[in-house]
Structure formats: structure tokens, C-alpha cells
Enzyme design. Structure first.
Site, PDB file in Angstrom:
ATOM      1  N   ASN A   7       0.708 -65.309  19.514  1.00 21.68           N
ATOM      2  CA  ASN A   7       1.843 -65.050  18.634  1.00 21.68           C
ATOM      3  C   ASN A   7       1.610 -65.808  17.331  1.00 21.68           C
ATOM      4  O   ASN A   7       1.785 -67.024  17.271  1.00 21.68           O
ATOM      5  CB  ASN A   7       3.120 -65.528  19.352  1.00 21.68           C
ATOM      6  CG  ASN A   7       4.367 -65.349  18.501  1.00 21.68           C
ATOM      7  OD1 ASN A   7       4.296 -64.900  17.358  1.00 21.68           O
ATOM      8  ND2 ASN A   7       5.507 -65.724  19.050  1.00 21.68           N
ATOM      9  N   ARG A  90       1.799 -60.429  19.874  1.00 22.31           N
ATOM     10  CA  ARG A  90       3.146 -60.091  19.426  1.00 22.31           C
ATOM     11  C   ARG A  90       3.031 -59.566  18.002  1.00 22.31           C
ATOM     12  O   ARG A  90       2.425 -60.211  17.139  1.00 22.31           O
ATOM     13  CB  ARG A  90       4.019 -61.345  19.428  1.00 22.31           C
ATOM     14  CG  ARG A  90       5.371 -61.073  18.846  1.00 22.31           C
ATOM     15  CD  ARG A  90       6.153 -62.342  18.662  1.00 22.31           C
ATOM     16  NE  ARG A  90       7.466 -62.041  18.139  1.00 22.31           N
ATOM     17  CZ  ARG A  90       8.143 -62.838  17.314  1.00 22.31           C
ATOM     18  NH1 ARG A  90       7.628 -63.985  16.931  1.00 22.31           N
ATOM     19  NH2 ARG A  90       9.332 -62.495  16.895  1.00 22.31           N
ATOM     20  N   HIS A 179      13.293 -59.358  18.020  1.00 24.25           N
ATOM     21  CA  HIS A 179      13.434 -60.099  19.293  1.00 24.25           C
ATOM     22  C   HIS A 179      13.471 -59.157  20.503  1.00 24.25           C
ATOM     23  O   HIS A 179      13.989 -59.535  21.560  1.00 24.25           O
ATOM     24  CB  HIS A 179      14.749 -60.911  19.353  1.00 24.25           C
ATOM     25  CG  HIS A 179      14.796 -62.085  18.442  1.00 24.25           C
ATOM     26  ND1 HIS A 179      15.977 -62.503  17.845  1.00 24.25           N
ATOM     27  CD2 HIS A 179      13.839 -62.951  18.042  1.00 24.25           C
ATOM     28  CE1 HIS A 179      15.740 -63.563  17.105  1.00 24.25           C
ATOM     29  NE2 HIS A 179      14.452 -63.859  17.201  1.00 24.25           N
ATOM     30  N   ARG A 240      19.088 -68.789   8.118  1.00 25.02           N
ATOM     31  CA  ARG A 240      19.406 -67.466   7.563  1.00 25.02           C
ATOM     32  C   ARG A 240      20.920 -67.247   7.609  1.00 25.02           C
ATOM     33  O   ARG A 240      21.575 -67.633   8.580  1.00 25.02           O
ATOM     34  CB  ARG A 240      18.733 -66.353   8.366  1.00 25.02           C
ATOM     35  CG  ARG A 240      17.232 -66.384   8.326  1.00 25.02           C
ATOM     36  CD  ARG A 240      16.654 -65.131   8.983  1.00 25.02           C
ATOM     37  NE  ARG A 240      15.244 -65.305   9.251  1.00 25.02           N
ATOM     38  CZ  ARG A 240      14.679 -65.150  10.451  1.00 25.02           C
ATOM     39  NH1 ARG A 240      15.402 -64.772  11.494  1.00 25.02           N
ATOM     40  NH2 ARG A 240      13.402 -65.342  10.605  1.00 25.02           N
ATOM     41  N   GLU A 384       9.044 -64.557  26.447  1.00 26.72           N
ATOM     42  CA  GLU A 384       8.483 -63.359  25.811  1.00 26.72           C
ATOM     43  C   GLU A 384       7.004 -63.194  26.135  1.00 26.72           C
ATOM     44  O   GLU A 384       6.527 -62.076  26.340  1.00 26.72           O
ATOM     45  CB  GLU A 384       8.665 -63.458  24.290  1.00 26.72           C
ATOM     46  CG  GLU A 384      10.103 -63.288  23.849  1.00 26.72           C
ATOM     47  CD  GLU A 384      10.449 -64.120  22.634  1.00 26.72           C
ATOM     48  OE1 GLU A 384      10.456 -65.360  22.763  1.00 26.72           O
ATOM     49  OE2 GLU A 384      10.728 -63.541  21.577  1.00 26.72           O
TER      50      GLU A 384
END
Ligand code: ADP
Length: 407
Positions: A7, A90, A179, A240, A384
Site C-alpha cells: 500500500n 491497493r 475505503h 479534512r 484491509e
């Protein structure tokens, strides 16, 4: 059978090496500050931690080091390239083309490259990782697993923005969601815990980590998600802002004379919990400060919880019937006080939190609602990388089977 999952972020690489029999993690690591001074690799394997501090200029150099460490003569867990069955990557943005995990070839690389414009903060680094691994392990099959893929079942009503349709057609400007691998992992785990097929479950999944997003899942399929064209939309996150009136961004750009890039930075990197509190993007720091009387930290946490609660309400309305709400990722998994702040006053909607269970979810298989709560709430650790490894294995096995049949 070993599968390596990679990733690549903008200045970091996370990796995990799995023995697929029993999905055992043989090694995992994190390389940070790529392209900066003081790059650091932290490699965990067989109960030991190895730290290597040396300047790493690029992702390719970083992955070369990772491969070296994994194949180390003395302490490595991989013999040689032939000992790696496949590599799973990913990839953040798969656009409308990639709706499932995909075996990487030149054509796929070209398509991922074309999506760079849609995800300039992520895809170029994912691609750098793919290119580097192809050079380092040329004989090993590589698979791309896309963050957007799980959301491809969203209906038009959920993914369209109300701007002239020509921009959707011209640029693919729509809500993609991100996600996806994490939302799918916890949804599958919830099905396992409740002993029901995922295709019968209606779920709301809340991934609350550095980035935060929620997904409404009907009978196992995504019908809405909170992130949009980019990961900026939706919930409040560490740095964010999440949902904001687009005109507020224009107003700020004009008043503060900010360039497009500067306004992007302000909303992506200086806002959220950090912007509101003026202190930190880390919920642990804010919770401590709030306990010690810092009112701005307390307010930031309250605004964060309120936004999640609002989305739960929206998704209850979208789904009609909900079997379970799932909390995952750094904040969702680890902060009982945030979960309880989110679910405050929500019991009239059929969610009855058991505070003792909320403090110790491990004791009840992650279930933190009362026995008679019509909607269950679960705390599940996301993984993940495990799902990327599973997907990678399936894709490569299928391609071997197909090519065997073609011969
Ligand atoms: P990423 O999205 O980068 O994978 P994580 O899912 O690990 O990130 O989430 C990181 C965030 O989780 C941290 O910034 C912090 O706010 C939060 N977090 C981690 N541990 C705790 C904890 N024990 N209590 C509250 N928040 C936590």
C-alpha cells in the site's frame, strides 16, 4: 503460499506478507518519509522489530529495501522471488472501469495511469509501487485491488452531483467513494459474527480513522457512501473538512487570495479536527485535552460526533431497515467515548447502547448494544491487507485456471 500486499502512500509504504494457509501475517512493516530526510523502515517479523534509518529517495528504492529485508539470508521469511505467489496492490481510484480486483498487465497500468487525474494525491504513488514491484519481481503476478470498487453498486441517485450532466460524461465527475476494502472487510466480518449471509444484511459501516467515511449497505451491496469524487467529502476527518458549501471555498479563495492548490491544501490538510481545535488531528490528544478543560478540543470532538450521527440518520432513512451499525479503524475501534458521543440520544431510532459493553467490546464479540436493541452496534477491527491478499489469491488462481483451460 505467500502473498505480499503493498500500500503506497505519497511518502510512505505499508506492506504485509501473508501465508495464505490460515491467513497468517509472516511480516509487516511501514516505511515512512520517502523522499525526505530521515526515512525510517520499521519491519515486524517473528516477534522482532527491525528499524532501518537511511534516506530513501523514491518508492522504488523503498520497495527494493523491503524486498531485501523480506529475503534476508538470516532473518528473512521469503527464500527468493519464486517463494512469493503474488503481489496485491491497493489502488485508490479505479474509476468506472475497475469494479473488481484485476490482474495487472500493460493495459491495466495504462488505465490506472489515465485515472491519475481523478486521484492525483493517491494513484501516482500506487502506480509507482506497481511499476517498482514489476521490476523487482518480474515473474510474480501482480493484482490491483481498488478502494472505489465496492461502491460501484451505488445507484445514480446516490452518485450524481446536481451539476450539468455534461461534466459527468466529459470527466467522470461523480461520487466514487473510497475505503471500499475496509467497508467490505467489516461487512463480511459482521455477516460471519451474526451467522447470516451478507446478501441478507442491511448495514451501516463507519470507518473512522485518519480518513473517515460511512457506507450504507443493502443486502450486501453499497447503496450510498459519504466520500465523493475525492476523499474530501462527507465526515469530518483528522485534517479534512468533509461536507462544506462549495461557495465557502470560493469565498475563502477570493478573500485570502489562495490558488487552487492552496485552497485544496487548506481543506485537505489544515481543516477537520486539526482546524477546529487548533491543537491536533489525533483524537487521543483531543480527548485528553478535553478532559483537562480545553474547550476547543471538546468542541472539535462534538462537531465530529455530530456529523457521524447525522449520517447515521440519513442512512437509516436510505435503508429503511438496518440490522447493524459497525464501527472500525483507529477512532471507531478504539474510542468508547467517541462511540458513545455519536450514539447519544439515538435510542428512539432503535439503537440501545450498553455502556459497559462499549467500554469492553472484546467480551461480547464486538457487540456493544443491549440484548434487546433492534439495531445492533458492533466494533470490528478492519484488516484491509487481509482482504487484498484474499482477492489477489482468487484473481491469480482464476487466471491460472483460465490459461490452463485455454491450452
Ligand atoms: P489510517 O486511516 O491512517 O489507517 P487509523 O485507522 O490507524 O489511520 O486511525 C488513526 C487515528 O485513530 C489516529 O489519528 C487517532 O485519532 C485515532 N486513534 C488511534 N488510537 C486511538 C485511541 N486509543 N483512542 C482514540 N483515538 C484513537
Amino acid at each position: 503460499m505467500k502473498i505480499l500486499v503493498i500500500n503506497c502512500g505519497s511518502s510512505s509504504i505499508k506492506y504485509e506478507l501473508f501465508a495464505m494457509e490460515g491467513e497468517k501475517v509472516l511480516a509487516r512493516g511501514f516505511l515512512e518519509k520517502i523522499g525526505e530526510e530521515g526515512s525510517l523502515l520499521s519491519h515486524h517479523s517473528q516477534g522482532e522489530v527491525l528499524r532501518i534509518k537511511r534516506d530513501i529517495p523514491s518508492h522504488e528504492d523503498g520497495l527494493e529495501l523491503v524486498v531485501q529485508v523480506l529475503m534476508d539470508k538470516e532473518k528473512g521469511v521469503v527464500k527468493d522471488a519464486s517463494d512469493v505467489f503474488a503481489v496485491g496492490h491497493r489502488v485508490v481510484q479505479g474509476g468506472e472501469k475497475f469494479i473488481e480486483p484485476t490482474l495487472i498487465d500493460d493495459e491495466v497500468i495504462e488505465a490506472i495511469r489515465q485515472y491519475q487525474g481523478l486521484a492525483p494525491l493517491h494513484n501516482p504513488f500506487n502506480l509507482a509501487g506497481i511499476m517498482a514491484m514489476r521490476r523487482l519481481l518480474p515473474e510474480v503476478p501482480q493484482v490491483a485491488v481498488f478502494d472505489t470498487a465496492f461502491h460501484h453498486t451505488m445507484p445514480e441517485a446516490a452518485y450524481l452531483y446536481a451539476i450539468p450532466m455534461k461534466y459527468y460524461r466529459k470527466y467522470g465527475l461523480k461520487r466514487y467513494g473510497f475505503h471500499g476494502t475496509s467497508h467490505r472487510y467489516v461487512a463480511e466480518k459482521a455477516a460471519e459474527i451474526s451467522n447470516l449471509p451478507l446478501s441478507e444484511l442491511n448495514l451501516i459501516t463507519c470507518h473512522l480513522g485518519n480518513g473517515c467515511s460511512m457506507t450504507a449497505i443493502r443486502q450486501g451491496k453499497v447503496v450510498d457512501t459519504s466520500m465523493g469524487f475525492t476523499p474530501l467529502e462527507g465526515l469530518i476527518m483528522g485534517t479534512r473538512c468533509g461536507d462544506i458549501d462549495a461557495a465557502a471555498a470560493i469565498f475563502l479563495a477570493e478573500k485570502e487570495k489562495l490558488s487552487f492548490q492552496e485552497i485544496g491544501n487548506l481543506l485537505n490538510k489544515e481543516s477537520g479536527l486539526l482546524g477546529l481545535s487548533g491543537l491536533s488531528n489525533d483524537v487521543r490528544v483531543l480527548e485528553k485535552a478535553a478532559r483537562e478543560g480545553n474547550s476547543k478540543a471538546a468542541l472539535a470532538l462534538e462537531v465530529f460526533a455530530y456529523r457521524v450521527r447525522k449520517y447515521i440518520g440519513a442512512y437509516l432513512a436510505v435503508l429503511g431497515r438496518v440490522d447493524a451499525i459497525i464501527f472500525t479503524a483507529g477512532i471507531g475501534k478504539n474510542s468508547p467515548s467517541m462511540r458513545s458521543a455519536i450514539l447519544k440520544g439515538i435510542s428512539p431510532l432503535g439503537i440501545s447502547l450498553d455502556e459497559a459493553r462499549n467500554q469492553n467490546p472484546e467480551k461480547t464479540q464486538g457487540i456493544i448494544t443491549t440484548e434487546d436493541s433492534p439495531i445492533k452496534v458492533l466494533v470490528i477491527r478492519t484488516h484491509e491487507e487481509a482482504l487484498i491478499a484474499r482477492d489477489t489469491l482468487q484473481v491469480v488462481k482464476k487466471s491460472l485456471f483460465d490459461s490452463g483451460r485455454a491450452k
